[in-house]
Design an enzyme around this catalytic site. Structure first.
Site, PDB file in Angstrom:
ATOM      1  CD  GLU A  51      -3.042  -0.641  -0.113  1.00  0.00           C
ATOM      2  OE1 GLU A  51      -3.040   0.501  -0.609  1.00  0.00           O
ATOM      3  OE2 GLU A  51      -3.757  -1.559  -0.561  1.00  0.00           O
ATOM      4  CE1 TYR A 134      -7.006   3.315  -0.505  1.00  0.00           C
ATOM      5  CE2 TYR A 134      -4.614   3.350  -0.209  1.00  0.00           C
ATOM      6  CZ  TYR A 134      -5.748   2.756  -0.731  1.00  0.00           C
ATOM      7  OH  TYR A 134      -5.641   1.596  -1.451  1.00  0.00           O
ATOM      8  CG  ASP A 152      -8.250   3.596  -4.800  1.00  0.00           C
ATOM      9  OD1 ASP A 152      -9.468   3.576  -5.122  1.00  0.00           O
ATOM     10  OD2 ASP A 152      -7.428   2.789  -5.259  1.00  0.00           O
ATOM     11  CB  CYS A 204     -15.296   1.325 -13.699  1.00  0.00           C
ATOM     12  SG  CYS A 204     -16.285   2.826 -13.723  1.00  0.00           S
ATOM     13  CB  CYS A 211     -20.929  -0.143 -19.297  1.00  0.00           C
ATOM     14  SG  CYS A 211     -20.236   1.470 -18.868  1.00  0.00           S
ATOM     15  CB  CYS A 214     -19.772  -3.126 -15.334  1.00  0.00           C
ATOM     16  SG  CYS A 214     -19.871  -2.445 -13.668  1.00  0.00           S
ATOM     17  CB  CYS A 220     -24.069   1.993 -13.600  1.00  0.00           C
ATOM     18  SG  CYS A 220     -22.951   3.374 -13.873  1.00  0.00           S
TER      19      CYS A 220
HETATM   20 FE1  SF4 Z   1     -18.372   1.976 -14.454  1.00  0.00          FE
HETATM   21 FE2  SF4 Z   1     -20.999   2.150 -14.355  1.00  0.00          FE
HETATM   22 FE3  SF4 Z   1     -19.852   1.279 -16.561  1.00  0.00          FE
HETATM   23 FE4  SF4 Z   1     -19.811  -0.219 -14.357  1.00  0.00          FE
HETATM   24  S1  SF4 Z   1     -21.592   0.369 -15.562  1.00  0.00           S
HETATM   25  S2  SF4 Z   1     -18.091   0.164 -15.756  1.00  0.00           S
HETATM   26  S3  SF4 Z   1     -19.675   1.341 -12.766  1.00  0.00           S
HETATM   27  S4  SF4 Z   1     -19.654   3.324 -15.678  1.00  0.00           S
END
Ligand code: SF4
Length: 365
Positions: A51, A134, A152, A204, A211, A214, A220
């Protein structure tokens, strides 16, 4: 000027579910040398070391340093017993050298005040040198699986997009932290923290979020509004100031070159350097460079400039070279470390000084 992204009106979406992220993490986690494998208990020393190294630094750059440190100093006690100069030399090239000094101080504090065992609370960790909010949260969550909110740059980006926070950074930091806290689960907080960071690093991503793969794509808001790649917004940074310096490459008749150690405090504190002038806002004239030189001799300015970008300024260095007689070398005093040219690469020079040495050696052989 680029047109602002047009938002799509969307129906209210459900709250992101941490379980979906954890399931994704179990399948797609990055294999990193400091990470415990599933079912293993994380080593707080390894988590702390990684870290600290990862602050402002990429995973790719950190890996060889992490492995070198762990091989040389396998425990926090070993690191505490090391000579600080050896730690600084081993850190050379990784940048942000205050981290290395604090790393050593922290190892001593853990060895001497905590019996070689890292405290397991954010409060206890925060009291150690070089550990900020952090890092304390990351160690508490990852090494001890405590419920700690780890935020972060990756986490901020994911939160800004999930909840379509349009207020720019850094003003939105508090809001993004609150949102991160609402999602952090009581159980598996360490895996969750690493999962969001992995999502930010691999899916992301800053410019083109993937997306479609994701685990949170259906909840989202930024994706639904079509503005994901415009977030997080950022306040425009002021231009980086420019500074100028001179480096003096002095070579003795036996082929040794002059290096010295910088004062322990301040930028690059305690690191080895090629002797040089102060770094100032005005360009150095040829005459000023000669007057400021550590020894009166026949100097030659090399063509070209060595450039380096620090966090708060950009530096241009002109390298001056000279052959130094035995009497001049003696007059330079004991602070100078006369180093054989072939050993300069092992001298632990920080990046800017390694560039200066390379520039000089290319020109004068
Ligand atoms: Fe990022 Fe939202 Fe796309 Fe997922 S859906 S990669 S959180 S922008």
């Amino acid at each position: 000027m680029a047109k602002p992204a047009r938002k799509t009106q969307v129906p209210k979406l459900s709250q992101p579910n941490p379980a979906a992220l954890l399931a994704w993490y179990d399948r797609h986690r990055r294999r990193l040398p400091w990470r415990a494998l599933p079912g293993e208990i994380a080593d707080p020393y390894a988590v702390w070391l990684s870290e600290i190294m990862l602050q402002q630094t990429t995973v790719t750059a950190v890996k060889p340093y992490y492995e070198k440190f762990l091989a040389r100093w396998p425990t926090v006690g070993d690191l505490a017993s090391a000579d600080v100069a050896a730690v600084m030399t081993a850190w050379a090239g990784l940048g942000y050298y205050a981290r290395a000094r604090n790393l050593h101080k922290c190892a001593i504090a853990v060895a001497e005040n905590h019996g070689g065992i890292f405290p397991d609370t954010e409060e206890g960790l925060l009291a150690l040198p070089g550990i900020g909010p952090y890092t304390a949260a990351a160690i508490a969550a990852i090494a001890f699986d405590h419920h700690a909110v780890v935020v972060d740059g990756n986490v901020e980006r994911v939160m800004a997009r999930l909840f379509a926070v349009e207020e720019p950074l850094p003003h939105s930091k508090g809001r993004l932290r609150e949102l991160a806290a609402t999602l952090t689960p009581q159980k598996r907080a360490g895996d969750y923290a690493q999962g969001v960071m992995d999502l930010g690093a691999t899916v992301c991503t800053p410019t083109s979020p993937a997306c479609v793969i994701c685990p949170w794509s259906d909840v989202c808001i930024a994706r639904a509004q079509g503005i994901a790649d415009t977030l997080p917004r950022k306040v425009k940074k002021a231009d980086v100031p420019q500074r100028y310096g001179i480096a003096y490459w002095m070579v003795r008749a036996d082929g040794c070159v002059a290096l010295r150690r910088r004062p322990p405090k301040g930028l690059l504190g305690g690191m080895t350097e090629v002797p040089g002038s102060e770094w100032r806002g005005d360009v150095w004239s040829e005459q000023e460079a000669v007057v400021a030189a550590p020894v009166k001799t026949k100097w030659r300015a090399l063509p070209g400039v060595v450039t380096h970008v620090f966090t708060h300024f950009r530096l241009d260095v002109v390298v001056h070279v000279a052959d130094i007689s035995a009497a001049q070398a003696k007059a330079l005093g004991r602070d100078i470390m006369w180093t054989p040219l072939m050993d300069v690469g092992e001298a632990g020079l920080p990046s800017i000084m390694a560039k200066v040495a390379k520039h000089a050696m290319k020109a004068v052989g």
